[in-house]
Structures are given as C-alpha cells and as structure tokens.
Scaffold this active site. Sequence first.
Site, mmCIF file in Angstrom:
data_model
loop_
_atom_site.group_PDB
_atom_site.id
_atom_site.type_symbol
_atom_site.label_atom_id
_atom_site.label_comp_id
_atom_site.label_asym_id
_atom_site.label_seq_id
_atom_site.Cartn_x
_atom_site.Cartn_y
_atom_site.Cartn_z
ATOM 1 C CG ASP A 1 22.186 -4.974 8.728
ATOM 2 O OD1 ASP A 1 21.431 -3.997 8.687
ATOM 3 O OD2 ASP A 1 23.405 -4.913 8.472
HETATM 4 C C1 BGC Z 1 24.699 -9.738 7.068
HETATM 5 C C2 BGC Z 1 24.910 -8.514 7.868
HETATM 6 C C3 BGC Z 1 25.043 -7.358 6.949
HETATM 7 C C4 BGC Z 1 23.885 -7.289 5.997
HETATM 8 C C5 BGC Z 1 24.105 -6.190 5.012
HETATM 9 C C6 BGC Z 1 23.515 -9.570 6.173
HETATM 10 O O1 BGC Z 1 23.363 -10.703 5.413
HETATM 11 O O2 BGC Z 1 24.509 -10.805 7.928
HETATM 12 O O3 BGC Z 1 26.048 -8.631 8.667
HETATM 13 O O4 BGC Z 1 25.073 -6.180 7.681
HETATM 14 O O5 BGC Z 1 23.715 -8.493 5.331
HETATM 15 O O6 BGC Z 1 23.087 -6.035 4.093
HETATM 16 C C1 NOJ Z 2 27.347 -5.107 9.153
HETATM 17 C C2 NOJ Z 2 26.673 -3.864 8.686
HETATM 18 O O1 NOJ Z 2 27.529 -3.112 7.861
HETATM 19 C C3 NOJ Z 2 26.240 -3.018 9.848
HETATM 20 O O2 NOJ Z 2 25.543 -1.904 9.382
HETATM 21 C C4 NOJ Z 2 25.408 -3.824 10.802
HETATM 22 O O3 NOJ Z 2 25.090 -3.005 11.900
HETATM 23 C C5 NOJ Z 2 26.126 -5.071 11.261
HETATM 24 N N1 NOJ Z 2 26.540 -5.821 10.116
HETATM 25 C C6 NOJ Z 2 25.283 -5.944 12.169
HETATM 26 O O4 NOJ Z 2 24.208 -6.502 11.494
#
Ligand code: BGC
Ligand code: NOJ
Length: 812
Positions: A484
């Site tokens: 993400d």
């Molecule tokens: C986090 C990710 C997460 C995402 C969800 C980010 O700030 O680092 O791990 O999946 O937010 O929106």
């Molecule tokens: C948590 C999110 O729920 C998932 O969709 C994502 O792939 C991982 N973080 C890595 O960014």
Amino acid sequence: MKFGYFDDAKKEYVITTPTTPYPWINYLGSQEFFSLISNTAGGYSFYKDAKLRRITRFRYNNVPLDLGGGRYYYLFDNGDFWSPGWAPAKKELDFYECRHGMGYTVIKGKRNNISTEVTFFVPQNYNGEVHKVVVKNEGTEKKQVTLFSYLEWCLWNADDDDRNFQRNFNTGEVEIKGSTIYHKTEYKERRDHYAFFTVNSPITGYDTDRESFIGTYNGYQNPKAVEAGKSTNSVADGWSPVASHSIDITLNPGETKELVFVLGYVENALEEKWESKGVINKTKAEAMIAKFATVEAVDAALAELAAHWDALLSKYSVESADDKLNRQVNVWNQYQCMVTFNLSRSASYFESGVGRGMGFRDSNQDLLGFVHQIPDRARERIIDLASTQLEDGGAYHQYQPLTKKGNDSIGGNFNDDPLWLVLAVVAYIKETGDYGILDEMTPYNNDASLAKPLSDHLKRAFDHVINNVGPHGLPLIGRADWNDCLNLNCFSMEPGESFQTSTSKDGKVAESVMIAGMFTYIGDEYAKLMDKVGNKEEATRADNEVKKMRDIVMKDGWDGNWFLRAYDDFGKKIGSEENEEGKIFIESQGFCVMGGCGADDGRAVQALDAVEDRLGTKYGLVLNNPAFTKYYVEYGEISTYPAGYKENAGIFCHNNAWIMCAEAVVGRGDKAFDYYTRIAPAYTEEYSDIHRTEPYVYSQMVAGKDAKRFGEAKNSWLTGTASWNFIAISQYILGIKPEYDGLAIDPAIPTSWDGYKITREFRGDIFKIEIKNPNHVSTGVNSMVVDGKVVEGNVLPVFGDGKEHTVEVILG
Ligand code: BGC
Ligand code: NOJ
C-alpha cells in the site's frame, strides 16, 4: 520471557498475569455477533459491522490503553471492592488467570477468600454474548458481597458516536424491565434494532446513567456506586447510557453462586416498528433471554461451541515431534484464519472498526487459509467480493460488511486487486470440486443488471493486468500493488495531501514487478482452470500471456542478483543494486519464484539466496533493504516511515510466507521451515517481552533490524499473515495440496525430520496420511500406498465414499 503457557489439550492459551506487555485479546462469535475481549475483559461487541452496528462503546488509544471500555464486573466485599479480571478496579488479586480458547474466554480472580470465574462466549446461532459468573466463598466465614455488572452502550454508529457529541448527548434512551436493561436509543426514529443486558436473577439495583454510576470525577477504577456498595437506580436521559446491575449475594463457607448475564442484540422488521409507534417489541429479546435462563443451558451451549471447533479443526491436523508446530497448525493458525476471514481488517485492537471494512485483496487472501473449514461460507464471500468488481475488471478496494456495497472512501485502482479474486476462486474449486460457481451470475459494481457468470469476472481480472501494462510490458502499478505504501504515482501530491487522496500524474509509467510475478503464478492458475473446464482456446491464450510475462520479467524485471521491485514514474528502477536505499524488496522475489520465473536457469535460487543475505534477521525477513532513511517523494508513503517499521523494512509477516512457499518451490525445505519458525507465534512465545503482542496469533509486522525496537510486533490478529502462513506450512512445507483431481502430496521439509502424520478431510473423505522420511530428504514422493494398494504418482484420488483412507508415503 513468557506471561502464560499453551494448554494444548484444552486448545487454550493461559495468561497468568493481567499486566501482559500489551492487552492480549480474543474474539467471541464467528457468525453475525462479534466481540473483542482482552485478558482483563476490555473490548466491545458489534453486530455484523463494527462501524455501523456497534453495540458497546470502546475508546481507542485510551489512557491506559485497555480501559477504553469492556464488560466489567466489580465485587463489593465489606468496604473493599475489586474486579475479577483485575481491571478496571486494579486491586491486587490473590489469584488471576485468563484462558483464551476457541470462541470463549474464562477469567478467574480471587481476593480475600472470594473467588470468581467468568466465562464469556457467543453461542452458536445466537446474537448475544453470554457471561457465566461463578462466585465462591473459599473462606471459613459467611460472606455478604455485592456483585456489580457494567457496560456502556454505543449509539450504534461508532464513527458518529465518537464525534457527534452535540447531538448524541441528548438521544440516549433506556428501559428497565425486571432484571433486563434495554438500550433503545433512536429506536423511535431511525432504528429497527435495540440491545439488552440481562441477568437470570432478581437484582438489588441498577444504573443506566454513566455519570450516576461512575461519578463526574471518578473513573472505571473506582465508580461512585461501587465505592458506596449500592446502585443509584438511575435512568439514563441523554448523555451516556450504560447498563449495570447489582446483586447482593450471601455465601456460606464453601458455597457457590452461579449467575448468567446476557448482552443481546435484536432486529425487528421495519414494518413492525411502524406499527409499534416506536415502542420496542420485546418478543425476540424475551425468547433470547429465556434460552439462557439456566446454567445448564449455558454449559450445553459451551459444549456445542467446543464441538463446532473440534469439527472445524479436525479438517487438517498434523502429528509431529514438534509441539510448537502441532499447536500452530492444529489450533491457533486455523483459529486466526477464521477470525481474519470474518473480520478482514475491520476490528481489532489496532483497527478501530470504523476505518476499514472488508478489503478486496485482503478478503480474497483470507479465504485461502479458511476455505477448507466452511467452503459454503467461502463461496458466499467470493460472490460478495466479485459483486463489487468493476466492469473493467478492477475493483473497489473495500466494502462495508453490513451493506456489502463497494466503499469508495479510499478509491480503487490498486492494480493487484483483481488477481487475488482469481486465486480465491481457484482455491475454492480445488477444495470443493464445485465448478458450478463459475456459472454463478454475479453483478459488477453491485448492479444486478450487469450480472455475468463468475467466469467472466475471472477473465476480466486477468485481462485487467494485460490491458494495463507500461513501457516494458510490465503491469502498471496503479495507486499501489500489495504494498500500500509504494505509491509511485503520487509525486504530484500537493502539500498536505496524503497518498490516499492524491491523484496520479498520469499513472502510465510506473510498473510493478510484483504484479508481474503474481501474474505468472496466478495467471498460470487461471490458464489451468480454463483448460480443466474445457475452454481450450482461453487456456491457450492465457498460457501465452503468462509465458510472455515471464520472459519480460526475466529480461526487464531482473537486476543481476534478484528481481527488481518496480519502475517508478520516471522509468527508474526500484529495488536495484543501483539504488542508494531500498536495493532489494521481498515481494517480487516471492511471487516471481512461485510463478516459475528463473526456475530453469538458477536465477530463482539466486534471488532467494539474496533474500536470506540481505533481508534475513533472527525475527524474520525484512521487507526491503537498506531501509529508507530519506524521503523520496517519487516513492510515496513507504519512505515516510522511520527505518525498520511497517513497509519501510519492517518484518511484514505476510510476505515472509511467500518466501517460505518459494523456498518450497525450489525444494529447500530446511530454509522454508527455518523461516516459518522465525515468525510463528508458538516459537516467538519465548520472548513475549520483546515481541509484546499475543503469543498465540500472528501480528502484521515486527519491527525490523533497522528499527530502534527491533523484534517488537504490532497490529496483531487481522493480517493476511494468518492465511498465507497456513498455506505455507500446510500446503508447501507439510505438502498437502488440494488439486482439481485429488489431494497432492508434495512436501518440502527439513532433512532432519523422520516423518509426520496428517489427517485431512477432503471432499468428505478422511485421509490418514503417514509420511516417512527414511533417507532424510526434503522433497520427492518415492512411493505411496493407499488402503494397502500402491498408487502411482503423488495425488490421492477422490473416493467420494466419506470413509477413512489410510495413506503411507515414503519420501526419497
Ligand atoms: C499502512 C498499510 C495499510 C494501509 C491501509 C498504510 O498506512 O502502512 O499497512 O495497508 O495504510 O490503508
Ligand atoms: C495491510 C493491508 O491490509 C494490505 O492490504 C496490504 O497489502 C498490506 N498492509 C501491505 O501494505
């Protein structure tokens, strides 16, 4: 250092101190009514949707953390008062224990010769949380005590409840009838539901107004009414409605009193509400209350819950010489897979329940580790997810569980999303043999008029990748892929804009080698499925596209010693030796190897060696290395995290599993299992003081080697780590893989192992498999005998007779 122990026979983790390094929680309910409960009884309940149907209130990030709300009990004993779960009264206990089990939690506390034991659970097919409270006089003198219960209502929409005080301080309404406190806020105008909290005994008093019970300047630790040993019989009128009973109890030495409390949720049909002119119809609540009028009924429901879990967990179990492995595989990993399947990323002690609903990529992946447990629920979930897919094959990134409608709050355009649907459907069909799901008419964008067979959704998911490729022919990353925080199109962000709101410059350049790797792996599965259902033309087309992508990966996605991660929006390499920071990333190594890239020329193994070399630590594999210490606007959020946390070189347990799978693919069982034990909770239990989160479930992230708090975990429970690690251990390492025509046996184990046994229920048959490793190899089935007959190859046939079949496998 440990703060408890595993009771394997009971499938419980037993916590022996209330002051664990962090609240250690459990989940109650696995159908429609859910609760989170910590080891000191903190947490909250909701119906289906943690945002829209929040039943009890919880203040996230409270000080102290776990006193944000809960279902609390207080024991008033001759001027002294205390709580069985230690919190919230926090009086020292002579004995404390919390047992988190499969869908239930038991908390025991003892002080001044009174012992209490509270069992919390959500019965099967019941929209409520039941508490069995047992109070015992363990002393030699007669005791007169008062038991207080307490919980605080949430005004349904947790988001609004947390913000809209100018209104919400005026709407609260309750009704008290006998021992039942009804919460009916807004029932008159907007609602067709209400909640209640009851006890199966006459009560001495009650409180339903928070301030009357607690006092304006007191807290949960010392509510005024409890200090006084007497309820005030308050009736909430706006402000914060609560539910508290008090019951005077006289106990002779050795005597026990058992009580049953029920927190229930009721929905009435809308028409009923119109007719009733806003007066709540209590018929359903009364039936729910009658159901648990006795302790015997509670015990029977607990037994039913235990039987339910025994049945679910019996579908896959291992008997090995390693207790930690056994408890991981047989109990806790599968349990966590159920929880992640149910809740996606919505409600935990790190996910507030209002932020994220059901993630598209998340739920598709959660399903992989769950599908063998209740395939019918997996089927329903697939259709729900696919119904939020968009006509171009892309997807809403999330949907709200109550409405099942795509939720656009953070937009779409995550270009990995569609592929996960293909993987979920493949897993479902391999588990069940139900090809009929492909014909299921499934809407696009929740619009029934756009419905097409599910197979069409898979095709569009596949095509979404090939219709969106960049200058090298690699897939465009879009807003982000699985990672993400790798936001390669957001360098045009305005000051103050976050990656979630910024728009891409044009999004036509940044490419993802990870999606390419996913495509070689998942696209290949799609081609095989098409072949299986006789659509040869589509199978050939898909196969050609996959081969083409593999060639592109090997040409433009290879850095020299490992796979690149991406090309940024300027066409520059990411995850390359030529970068100053972030030279290597984990995700593309895992997926490219799983997808067969570099299988023939040694490059797959070379990439995996680089992973160990650059990313390996004793607590697991970090996501990238070197960690970013500077901010790169062209990379986005990833470089905003301090080094070693989250996507910036944290140990993301989710993608560690991809490396385990990849190591198994190249036949290195020793390495695969070594990585497995570095992050599996049963193995990290030993250093719970460093790790801090629950030692019975995976956390999303452990701080990496560049972090100040190396080894400390965060974001426990709701993570794709659960399902992927279950896939890694159950299918890739222990090697029991569902295939279209049967159950394949394909282990990749440590060479030191002599063997192990697996019980696997597959399409109704029960396979009792013994795997022997006399020659101490990692992989390769030498012979297989099924029910006394030699079977060629390594695939167990589907007998379809529902009987037990004995299998002996010799490796080597
Ligand atoms: C986090 C990710 C997460 C995402 C969800 C980010 O700030 O680092 O791990 O999946 O937010 O929106
Ligand atoms: C948590 C999110 O729920 C998932 O969709 C994502 O792939 C991982 N973080 C890595 O960014």
